[in-house]
Write a protein that holds these residues in place. Structure first.
Motif, PDB file in Angstrom:
ATOM      1  N   LYS A  97       0.858  -1.177   0.000  1.00 33.07           N
ATOM      2  CA  LYS A  97       0.000   0.000   0.000  1.00 33.07           C
ATOM      3  C   LYS A  97       0.897   1.231   0.000  1.00 33.07           C
ATOM      4  O   LYS A  97       2.044   1.188   0.453  1.00 33.07           O
ATOM      5  CB  LYS A  97      -0.903   0.006   1.230  1.00 33.07           C
ATOM      6  N   ALA A  98       0.390   2.327  -0.529  1.00 28.19           N
ATOM      7  CA  ALA A  98       1.197   3.541  -0.710  1.00 28.19           C
ATOM      8  C   ALA A  98       1.761   4.064   0.604  1.00 28.19           C
ATOM      9  O   ALA A  98       1.142   3.957   1.664  1.00 28.19           O
ATOM     10  CB  ALA A  98       0.354   4.618  -1.373  1.00 28.19           C
ATOM     11  N   GLY A  99       2.973   4.617   0.520  1.00 25.01           N
ATOM     12  CA  GLY A  99       3.578   5.288   1.655  1.00 25.01           C
ATOM     13  C   GLY A  99       4.541   4.460   2.479  1.00 25.01           C
ATOM     14  O   GLY A  99       5.102   4.957   3.456  1.00 25.01           O
ATOM     15  N   HIS A 100       4.768   3.201   2.105  1.00 20.48           N
ATOM     16  CA  HIS A 100       5.634   2.332   2.901  1.00 20.48           C
ATOM     17  C   HIS A 100       6.987   2.061   2.250  1.00 20.48           C
ATOM     18  O   HIS A 100       7.860   1.464   2.893  1.00 20.48           O
ATOM     19  CB  HIS A 100       4.932   0.996   3.172  1.00 20.48           C
ATOM     20  N   LEU A 101       7.164   2.425   1.000  1.00 17.79           N
ATOM     21  CA  LEU A 101       8.422   2.167   0.303  1.00 17.79           C
ATOM     22  C   LEU A 101       9.203   3.470   0.156  1.00 17.79           C
ATOM     23  O   LEU A 101       8.718   4.430  -0.441  1.00 17.79           O
ATOM     24  CB  LEU A 101       8.144   1.551  -1.077  1.00 17.79           C
ATOM     25  N   CYS A 102      10.410   3.488   0.700  1.00 16.27           N
ATOM     26  CA  CYS A 102      11.221   4.711   0.673  1.00 16.27           C
ATOM     27  C   CYS A 102      12.188   4.693  -0.511  1.00 16.27           C
ATOM     28  O   CYS A 102      13.353   5.061  -0.375  1.00 16.27           O
ATOM     29  CB  CYS A 102      11.966   4.878   1.988  1.00 16.27           C
ATOM     30  N   VAL A 103      11.695   4.224  -1.660  1.00 13.60           N
ATOM     31  CA  VAL A 103      12.469   4.209  -2.897  1.00 13.60           C
ATOM     32  C   VAL A 103      11.541   4.689  -4.013  1.00 13.60           C
ATOM     33  O   VAL A 103      10.353   4.924  -3.796  1.00 13.60           O
ATOM     34  CB  VAL A 103      12.991   2.785  -3.226  1.00 13.60           C
ATOM     35  N   GLN A 104      12.090   4.828  -5.210  1.00 13.68           N
ATOM     36  CA  GLN A 104      11.256   5.235  -6.328  1.00 13.68           C
ATOM     37  C   GLN A 104      10.251   4.129  -6.652  1.00 13.68           C
ATOM     38  O   GLN A 104      10.617   2.957  -6.733  1.00 13.68           O
ATOM     39  CB  GLN A 104      12.115   5.529  -7.561  1.00 13.68           C
ATOM     40  N   THR A 105       8.997   4.512  -6.822  1.00 12.82           N
ATOM     41  CA  THR A 105       7.943   3.526  -7.027  1.00 12.82           C
ATOM     42  C   THR A 105       7.051   3.876  -8.222  1.00 12.82           C
ATOM     43  O   THR A 105       7.007   5.012  -8.668  1.00 12.82           O
ATOM     44  CB  THR A 105       7.041   3.403  -5.785  1.00 12.82           C
ATOM     45  N   GLU A 106       6.357   2.856  -8.670  1.00  9.96           N
ATOM     46  CA  GLU A 106       5.264   3.006  -9.625  1.00  9.96           C
ATOM     47  C   GLU A 106       3.980   2.791  -8.831  1.00  9.96           C
ATOM     48  O   GLU A 106       3.911   1.896  -7.981  1.00  9.96           O
ATOM     49  CB  GLU A 106       5.385   1.967 -10.739  1.00  9.96           C
ATOM     50  N   ALA A 107       2.969   3.619  -9.078  1.00  6.62           N
ATOM     51  CA  ALA A 107       1.747   3.551  -8.283  1.00  6.62           C
ATOM     52  C   ALA A 107       0.537   3.230  -9.153  1.00  6.62           C
ATOM     53  O   ALA A 107       0.499   3.561 -10.339  1.00  6.62           O
ATOM     54  CB  ALA A 107       1.518   4.862  -7.540  1.00  6.62           C
ATOM     55  N   GLN A 108      -0.450   2.580  -8.532  1.00  3.96           N
ATOM     56  CA  GLN A 108      -1.688   2.231  -9.230  1.00  3.96           C
ATOM     57  C   GLN A 108      -2.865   2.409  -8.272  1.00  3.96           C
ATOM     58  O   GLN A 108      -2.921   1.764  -7.226  1.00  3.96           O
ATOM     59  CB  GLN A 108      -1.637   0.778  -9.734  1.00  3.96           C
ATOM     60  N   PRO A 109      -3.823   3.276  -8.607  1.00  4.85           N
ATOM     61  CA  PRO A 109      -5.028   3.395  -7.769  1.00  4.85           C
ATOM     62  C   PRO A 109      -5.935   2.194  -7.954  1.00  4.85           C
ATOM     63  O   PRO A 109      -5.948   1.563  -9.013  1.00  4.85           O
ATOM     64  CB  PRO A 109      -5.693   4.674  -8.293  1.00  4.85           C
ATOM     65  N   TYR A 110      -6.693   1.861  -6.908  1.00  4.84           N
ATOM     66  CA  TYR A 110      -7.627   0.745  -6.996  1.00  4.84           C
ATOM     67  C   TYR A 110      -8.711   0.893  -5.940  1.00  4.84           C
ATOM     68  O   TYR A 110      -8.572   1.675  -4.987  1.00  4.84           O
ATOM     69  CB  TYR A 110      -6.909  -0.594  -6.821  1.00  4.84           C
ATOM     70  N   SER A 111      -9.772   0.124  -6.090  1.00  4.50           N
ATOM     71  CA  SER A 111     -10.846   0.061  -5.111  1.00  4.50           C
ATOM     72  C   SER A 111     -10.809  -1.318  -4.472  1.00  4.50           C
ATOM     73  O   SER A 111     -10.871  -2.332  -5.181  1.00  4.50           O
ATOM     74  CB  SER A 111     -12.195   0.309  -5.789  1.00  4.50           C
ATOM     75  N   ASP A 112     -10.688  -1.388  -3.149  1.00 11.99           N
ATOM     76  CA  ASP A 112     -10.562  -2.695  -2.493  1.00 11.99           C
ATOM     77  C   ASP A 112     -11.940  -3.331  -2.266  1.00 11.99           C
ATOM     78  O   ASP A 112     -12.968  -2.820  -2.719  1.00 11.99           O
ATOM     79  CB  ASP A 112      -9.768  -2.582  -1.193  1.00 11.99           C
ATOM     80  N   SER A 114     -13.864  -3.423   0.164  1.00 13.50           N
ATOM     81  CA  SER A 114     -14.820  -2.612   0.922  1.00 13.50           C
ATOM     82  C   SER A 114     -15.312  -1.409   0.132  1.00 13.50           C
ATOM     83  O   SER A 114     -16.172  -0.665   0.601  1.00 13.50           O
ATOM     84  CB  SER A 114     -14.178  -2.138   2.230  1.00 13.50           C
ATOM     85  N   GLY A 115     -14.740  -1.213  -1.068  1.00 16.77           N
ATOM     86  CA  GLY A 115     -15.120  -0.071  -1.891  1.00 16.77           C
ATOM     87  C   GLY A 115     -14.274   1.159  -1.651  1.00 16.77           C
ATOM     88  O   GLY A 115     -14.484   2.192  -2.304  1.00 16.77           O
ATOM     89  N   GLN A 116     -13.315   1.070  -0.733  1.00 16.93           N
ATOM     90  CA  GLN A 116     -12.452   2.209  -0.449  1.00 16.93           C
ATOM     91  C   GLN A 116     -11.422   2.399  -1.567  1.00 16.93           C
ATOM     92  O   GLN A 116     -10.880   1.435  -2.100  1.00 16.93           O
ATOM     93  CB  GLN A 116     -11.710   2.009   0.875  1.00 16.93           C
ATOM     94  N   GLN A 117     -11.180   3.653  -1.909  1.00 17.13           N
ATOM     95  CA  GLN A 117     -10.185   3.983  -2.913  1.00 17.13           C
ATOM     96  C   GLN A 117      -8.800   4.026  -2.261  1.00 17.13           C
ATOM     97  O   GLN A 117      -8.610   4.729  -1.267  1.00 17.13           O
ATOM     98  CB  GLN A 117     -10.492   5.332  -3.568  1.00 17.13           C
ATOM     99  N   LYS A 118      -7.870   3.273  -2.810  1.00 19.82           N
ATOM    100  CA  LYS A 118      -6.528   3.204  -2.249  1.00 19.82           C
ATOM    101  C   LYS A 118      -5.483   3.289  -3.355  1.00 19.82           C
ATOM    102  O   LYS A 118      -5.821   3.364  -4.540  1.00 19.82           O
ATOM    103  CB  LYS A 118      -6.353   1.903  -1.455  1.00 19.82           C
ATOM    104  N   LEU A 119      -4.232   3.266  -2.942  1.00 19.23           N
ATOM    105  CA  LEU A 119      -3.122   3.352  -3.881  1.00 19.23           C
ATOM    106  C   LEU A 119      -2.122   2.256  -3.562  1.00 19.23           C
ATOM    107  O   LEU A 119      -1.740   2.065  -2.412  1.00 19.23           O
ATOM    108  CB  LEU A 119      -2.446   4.722  -3.785  1.00 19.23           C
ATOM    109  N   MET A 120      -1.702   1.504  -4.587  1.00 13.58           N
ATOM    110  CA  MET A 120      -0.738   0.429  -4.420  1.00 13.58           C
ATOM    111  C   MET A 120       0.574   0.831  -5.089  1.00 13.58           C
ATOM    112  O   MET A 120       0.565   1.496  -6.123  1.00 13.58           O
ATOM    113  CB  MET A 120      -1.287  -0.863  -5.051  1.00 13.58           C
ATOM    114  N   GLU A 121       1.684   0.403  -4.496  1.00  9.15           N
ATOM    115  CA  GLU A 121       2.985   0.787  -5.027  1.00  9.15           C
ATOM    116  C   GLU A 121       3.909  -0.412  -5.198  1.00  9.15           C
ATOM    117  O   GLU A 121       3.835  -1.388  -4.450  1.00  9.15           O
ATOM    118  CB  GLU A 121       3.662   1.818  -4.111  1.00  9.15           C
ATOM    119  N   LEU A 122       4.788  -0.287  -6.183  1.00  8.47           N
ATOM    120  CA  LEU A 122       5.799  -1.302  -6.450  1.00  8.47           C
ATOM    121  C   LEU A 122       7.093  -0.578  -6.812  1.00  8.47           C
ATOM    122  O   LEU A 122       7.080   0.364  -7.615  1.00  8.47           O
ATOM    123  CB  LEU A 122       5.352  -2.186  -7.609  1.00  8.47           C
ATOM    124  N   ARG A 123       8.198  -0.988  -6.234  1.00  7.62           N
ATOM    125  CA  ARG A 123       9.459  -0.317  -6.518  1.00  7.62           C
ATOM    126  C   ARG A 123       9.844  -0.536  -7.974  1.00  7.62           C
ATOM    127  O   ARG A 123       9.707  -1.635  -8.512  1.00  7.62           O
ATOM    128  CB  ARG A 123      10.571  -0.785  -5.579  1.00  7.62           C
TER     129      ARG A 123
END
Length: 203
Positions: A97-112, A114-123
């Motif tokens: 989930k967004a905000g946990h990786l202290c390196v350069q990341t690629e991000a992707q928004p999604y709805s989980d 529960s219907g909440q809008q979130k952001l996923m990250e991958l270095r």
């Protein structure tokens, strides 16, 4: 080939199996792992043999397949994904989930689920073009979380070698994934409708 894979012969034999008919919600998905005070009907702890059987069922369809790395999805996918990586003797990648990786990341928004809008990250330095990755999570309910992970892997040039989860619901999103990727899960056909309707309880 893409589509649902029948569980192996050990499915539901040594790891906890719910009885059906309960419609209570809450954290019903995590009940397959450990008891928790928030759940009205928690499952028994997953035994060492139960975990081994669960992994055997999930990984059996991928025997002989080219897999370079296992990626687990934040957060319950870390447990199962790391165990799968160790079993396959492959590296492990955390999709967070967004905000946990202290390196350069690629991000992707999604709805989980529960219907909440979130952001996923991958270095961005984690995947080289053509790297074949097995994606692992505990549960695929609406499919939004897994689709975001798939999008990140493929955007960085990786290849989704397969998708594994304890349960893959026959939701619109779940079907979308199963129609396009090789998938495995641990739910027998006779129990699938009850999992889809979240009618699970533990004695």
């Amino acid at each position: 080939m893409p589509g649902w894979t029948r569980p192996g012969s050990t499915a539901t034999r040594k790891y906890p199996v719910p009885r059906v008919g309960c419609t209570s919600r809450g954290c019903w998905g995590t009940q397959l792992w450990v008891p928790t005070v928030a759940c009205p009907h928690p499952a028994p702890p997953l035994s060492p043999q139960g975990l081994q059987d669960c992994l055997a069922d999930l990984l059996q369809p991928f025997q002989g397949d080219a897999i370079d790395m296992v990626a687990g999805i934040d957060a319950m996918g870390f447990i199962l994904g790391a165990a799968a990586a160790a079993t396959l003797r492959k590296g492990f990648l955390a999709i967070r989930k967004a905000g946990h990786l202290c390196v350069q990341t690629e991000a992707q928004p999604y709805s989980d689920y529960s219907g909440q809008q979130k952001l996923m990250e991958l270095r961005t330095d984690a995947i080289s073009p053509g790297l074949r990755i097995l994606l692992v999570d505990q549960w695929v309910e609406t499919g939004g979380t897994m689709r975001a992970a798939i999008e990140l892997v493929e955007r960085l040039g990786g290849v989704v070698a397969g998708v594994a989860a304890i349960c893959m619901e026959n939701s619109e999103g779940g079907k979308w994934i199963q129609e396009r990727y090789k998938c495995s899960h641990c739910v027998p056909p006779r129990l699938q409708p009850h999992f889809d309707q979240h009618q699970l309880c533990w004695d």
